[in-house]
Design an enzyme around this catalytic site. Structure first.
Site, PDB file in Angstrom:
ATOM      1  N   ARG A   1       0.828  -1.211   0.000  1.00 36.95           N
ATOM      2  CA  ARG A   1       0.000   0.000   0.000  1.00 36.95           C
ATOM      3  C   ARG A   1       0.869   1.272   0.000  1.00 36.95           C
ATOM      4  O   ARG A   1       0.570   2.252  -0.665  1.00 36.95           O
ATOM      5  CB  ARG A   1      -0.893  -0.050   1.232  1.00 36.95           C
ATOM      6  CG  ARG A   1      -2.219   0.682   1.209  1.00 36.95           C
ATOM      7  CD  ARG A   1      -2.939   0.706  -0.096  1.00 36.95           C
ATOM      8  NE  ARG A   1      -3.782  -0.412  -0.417  1.00 36.95           N
ATOM      9  CZ  ARG A   1      -5.041  -0.602  -0.006  1.00 36.95           C
ATOM     10  NH1 ARG A   1      -5.595   0.237   0.790  1.00 36.95           N
ATOM     11  NH2 ARG A   1      -5.729  -1.624  -0.412  1.00 36.95           N
TER      12      ARG A   1
ATOM     13  N   VAL B   1      -9.492  13.064   4.891  1.00 36.12           N
ATOM     14  CA  VAL B   1      -9.774  12.007   5.860  1.00 36.12           C
ATOM     15  C   VAL B   1      -9.372  10.668   5.250  1.00 36.12           C
ATOM     16  O   VAL B   1      -9.936  10.252   4.246  1.00 36.12           O
ATOM     17  CB  VAL B   1     -11.283  12.024   6.241  1.00 36.12           C
ATOM     18  CG1 VAL B   1     -11.632  10.864   7.160  1.00 36.12           C
ATOM     19  CG2 VAL B   1     -11.628  13.346   6.913  1.00 36.12           C
TER      20      VAL B   1
ATOM     21  N   HIS C   1     -14.439  13.479   2.531  1.00 40.77           N
ATOM     22  CA  HIS C   1     -13.568  14.627   2.824  1.00 40.77           C
ATOM     23  C   HIS C   1     -12.192  14.242   2.290  1.00 40.77           C
ATOM     24  O   HIS C   1     -11.681  13.166   2.646  1.00 40.77           O
ATOM     25  CB  HIS C   1     -13.540  14.853   4.338  1.00 40.77           C
ATOM     26  CG  HIS C   1     -12.760  16.060   4.745  1.00 40.77           C
ATOM     27  ND1 HIS C   1     -11.440  16.258   4.390  1.00 40.77           N
ATOM     28  CD2 HIS C   1     -13.110  17.138   5.471  1.00 40.77           C
ATOM     29  CE1 HIS C   1     -11.017  17.409   4.880  1.00 40.77           C
ATOM     30  NE2 HIS C   1     -12.029  17.959   5.540  1.00 40.77           N
TER      31      HIS C   1
ATOM     32  N   GLN D   1     -12.845   1.568   8.679  1.00 37.61           N
ATOM     33  CA  GLN D   1     -12.252   0.452   7.935  1.00 37.61           C
ATOM     34  C   GLN D   1     -12.295  -0.889   8.676  1.00 37.61           C
ATOM     35  O   GLN D   1     -11.309  -1.642   8.647  1.00 37.61           O
ATOM     36  CB  GLN D   1     -10.809   0.791   7.521  1.00 37.61           C
ATOM     37  CG  GLN D   1     -10.719   2.073   6.728  1.00 37.61           C
ATOM     38  CD  GLN D   1      -9.415   2.293   5.982  1.00 37.61           C
ATOM     39  OE1 GLN D   1      -9.405   2.877   4.912  1.00 37.61           O
ATOM     40  NE2 GLN D   1      -8.325   1.838   6.519  1.00 37.61           N
TER      41      GLN D   1
ATOM     42  N   SER E   1     -18.535   0.102   5.432  1.00 42.19           N
ATOM     43  CA  SER E   1     -19.000   0.042   6.828  1.00 42.19           C
ATOM     44  C   SER E   1     -18.103   0.866   7.748  1.00 42.19           C
ATOM     45  O   SER E   1     -16.873   0.810   7.653  1.00 42.19           O
ATOM     46  CB  SER E   1     -18.988  -1.398   7.352  1.00 42.19           C
ATOM     47  OG  SER E   1     -19.785  -2.240   6.562  1.00 42.19           O
ATOM     48  N   THR E   2     -18.745   1.576   8.653  1.00 40.77           N
ATOM     49  CA  THR E   2     -18.061   2.262   9.760  1.00 40.77           C
ATOM     50  C   THR E   2     -18.794   1.841  11.030  1.00 40.77           C
ATOM     51  O   THR E   2     -20.019   1.689  11.015  1.00 40.77           O
ATOM     52  CB  THR E   2     -18.129   3.792   9.569  1.00 40.77           C
ATOM     53  OG1 THR E   2     -17.415   4.136   8.383  1.00 40.77           O
ATOM     54  CG2 THR E   2     -17.504   4.547  10.736  1.00 40.77           C
TER      55      THR E   2
ATOM     56  N   TYR F   1     -12.967  11.037  -2.813  1.00 40.79           N
ATOM     57  CA  TYR F   1     -14.321  10.911  -2.266  1.00 40.79           C
ATOM     58  C   TYR F   1     -14.352  11.214  -0.769  1.00 40.79           C
ATOM     59  O   TYR F   1     -13.344  11.122  -0.084  1.00 40.79           O
ATOM     60  CB  TYR F   1     -14.940   9.552  -2.604  1.00 40.79           C
ATOM     61  CG  TYR F   1     -14.601   8.403  -1.686  1.00 40.79           C
ATOM     62  CD1 TYR F   1     -13.430   7.696  -1.844  1.00 40.79           C
ATOM     63  CD2 TYR F   1     -15.486   8.015  -0.690  1.00 40.79           C
ATOM     64  CE1 TYR F   1     -13.134   6.625  -1.020  1.00 40.79           C
ATOM     65  CE2 TYR F   1     -15.208   6.943   0.141  1.00 40.79           C
ATOM     66  CZ  TYR F   1     -14.035   6.262  -0.022  1.00 40.79           C
ATOM     67  OH  TYR F   1     -13.749   5.212   0.796  1.00 40.79           O
TER      68      TYR F   1
ATOM     69  N   TYR G   1       0.603   4.564  -2.439  1.00 42.91           N
ATOM     70  CA  TYR G   1       0.438   5.926  -1.927  1.00 42.91           C
ATOM     71  C   TYR G   1       1.559   6.835  -2.429  1.00 42.91           C
ATOM     72  O   TYR G   1       1.333   7.988  -2.778  1.00 42.91           O
ATOM     73  CB  TYR G   1       0.428   5.924  -0.393  1.00 42.91           C
ATOM     74  CG  TYR G   1      -0.821   5.312   0.207  1.00 42.91           C
ATOM     75  CD1 TYR G   1      -1.980   5.166  -0.548  1.00 42.91           C
ATOM     76  CD2 TYR G   1      -0.850   4.897   1.529  1.00 42.91           C
ATOM     77  CE1 TYR G   1      -3.125   4.614  -0.012  1.00 42.91           C
ATOM     78  CE2 TYR G   1      -1.994   4.349   2.084  1.00 42.91           C
ATOM     79  CZ  TYR G   1      -3.122   4.200   1.307  1.00 42.91           C
ATOM     80  OH  TYR G   1      -4.248   3.652   1.853  1.00 42.91           O
TER      81      TYR G   1
HETATM   82  N1  SAM Z   1     -12.297  10.038   2.630  1.00 46.40           N
HETATM   83  C1  SAM Z   1     -13.382   9.217   3.141  1.00 46.40           C
HETATM   84  C2  SAM Z   1     -14.310  10.068   3.990  1.00 46.40           C
HETATM   85  O1  SAM Z   1     -14.082  11.279   4.066  1.00 46.40           O
HETATM   86  O2  SAM Z   1     -15.279   9.552   4.552  1.00 46.40           O
HETATM   87  C3  SAM Z   1     -12.837   8.028   3.934  1.00 46.40           C
HETATM   88  C4  SAM Z   1     -12.198   7.000   3.063  1.00 46.40           C
HETATM   89  S1  SAM Z   1     -11.504   5.648   3.961  1.00 46.40           S
HETATM   90  C5  SAM Z   1     -10.238   5.154   2.861  1.00 46.40           C
HETATM   91  C6  SAM Z   1     -12.623   4.335   3.778  1.00 46.40           C
HETATM   92  C7  SAM Z   1     -13.479   4.161   5.022  1.00 46.40           C
HETATM   93  O3  SAM Z   1     -14.421   5.218   5.102  1.00 46.40           O
HETATM   94  C8  SAM Z   1     -14.324   2.902   5.020  1.00 46.40           C
HETATM   95  O4  SAM Z   1     -13.611   1.776   5.468  1.00 46.40           O
HETATM   96  C9  SAM Z   1     -15.436   3.263   5.983  1.00 46.40           C
HETATM   97  O5  SAM Z   1     -15.021   3.163   7.347  1.00 46.40           O
HETATM   98  C10 SAM Z   1     -15.644   4.742   5.644  1.00 46.40           C
HETATM   99  N2  SAM Z   1     -16.677   4.888   4.607  1.00 46.40           N
HETATM  100  C11 SAM Z   1     -16.515   5.032   3.289  1.00 46.40           C
HETATM  101  N3  SAM Z   1     -17.708   5.116   2.666  1.00 46.40           N
HETATM  102  C12 SAM Z   1     -18.638   5.026   3.641  1.00 46.40           C
HETATM  103  C13 SAM Z   1     -20.060   5.042   3.653  1.00 46.40           C
HETATM  104  N4  SAM Z   1     -20.768   5.151   2.528  1.00 46.40           N
HETATM  105  N5  SAM Z   1     -20.689   4.924   4.847  1.00 46.40           N
HETATM  106  C14 SAM Z   1     -19.998   4.792   5.998  1.00 46.40           C
HETATM  107  N6  SAM Z   1     -18.662   4.767   6.052  1.00 46.40           N
HETATM  108  C15 SAM Z   1     -17.993   4.876   4.882  1.00 46.40           C
END
Ligand code: SAM
Length: 259
Positions: free
Chosen positions: A64, A95, A92, A164, A231-232, A90, A68
């Protein structure tokens, strides 16, 4: 001279992308993007037909950190080549976006203009859909694998958000041991929460008109739950934080019971 602006497309791109982000995408010479769904991709390509995806930099069995680094270099090279560069990510864009933060830091050191605009993150959607105000009890937010590997001790009187969970332990193991990896996560959480404590598996809707997933499960049953890349996990507080009433009084503040 080249410059960099990193923008977010939100979770539900069509509804969340801001007019300011759209303007930067239109104005840029080069647009690079990384989004989670086809609707988001189409939305970007509609604004900027020659926008280029960074998706292909993810490859099976490629570490990974290398992906990056390559993403970061794409952003930096584009700016050094004199392009007004816009990177659209996608949610923020700051984040869980190591390459964007790193590129901004590096470019600023080199004297280029580099900035990020805020976007709507999954956590923002969670606060709205689950009717949770992070100010009420306090709120902790961790990447699930990092949370366990660094042996964090959650404050169980505050909310806890774990990102994640679906890829928990993937950094260490292969996909077919996913279920046992999730058991490790559940076992670690059981050190702090009762098996009866309910957590929410939350998924914000990515498309207009769709409902969020808000599945409340007991920690004791969590390993059976279906997790996806969207999922979160949300853990409400398990107890009330004790209040220092004497201090509140000496500061002339009402105690929590009176608020
Ligand atoms: N940049 C993204 C944000 O601002 O939410 C976060 C991206 S991060 C690489 C991926 C994680 O974001 C996922 O494992 C999950 O925890 C969360 N995530 C992404 N899409 C989601 C959604 N539709 N609903 C809830 N959590 C989400």
């Amino acid at each position: 001279k080249g410059s960099l602006v990193v923008v977010g497309t939100g979770i539900q791109t069509v509804g969340h992308i801001t007019p300011e982000a759209i303007a930067w995408i239109k104005w840029a010479d080069t647009v690079l993007y990384l989004v989670a769904d086809l609707v988001a991709e189409n939305a970007i390509l509609k604004i900027k037909p020659d926008a280029q995806t960074l998706e292909h930099l993810y490859e099976k069995n490629k570490p990974r950190y290398l992906t990056y680094r390559q993403m970061m270099n794409r952003m930096i090279d584009s700016v050094r080549n004199g392009n007004r560069t816009c990177v659209a990510l996608y949610g923020h864009p700051g984040v869980f976006a190591y390459p964007a933060h790193a590129a901004i830091r590096k470019l600023r050191e080199e004297g280029y203009e580099a900035r990020m605009l805020p976007g709507v993150s999954a956590e923002d959607c969670l606060f709205a859909d689950l009717n949770v105000d992070p100010a009420t009890y306090g709120c902790q937010s961790y990447e699930a694998t990092h949370f366990v590997l660094t042996r964090r001790r959650p404050d169980t009187s505050a909310s806890l958000i774990l990102w994640q969970p679906d890829s928990f332990g993937h950094v260490l193991s292969s996909l077919d041991v996913r279920q046992s990896a999730i058991a490790v996560l559940a076992e670690y959480l059981a050190k702090f929460y009762s098996l009866e404590h309910r957590l929410c598996i939350y998924e914000a809707p990515m498309y207009i008109g769709c409902a969020p997933r808000m599945d409340w499960v007991k920690l004791g049953e969590f390993t059976q739950a279906k997790l996806t890349p969207a999922s979160t996990l949300y853990f409400p507080p398990a107890e009330v934080a004790p209040m220092d009433h004497a201090l509140a009084q000496s500061l002339g503040l009402p105690s929590m019971a009176q608020v």
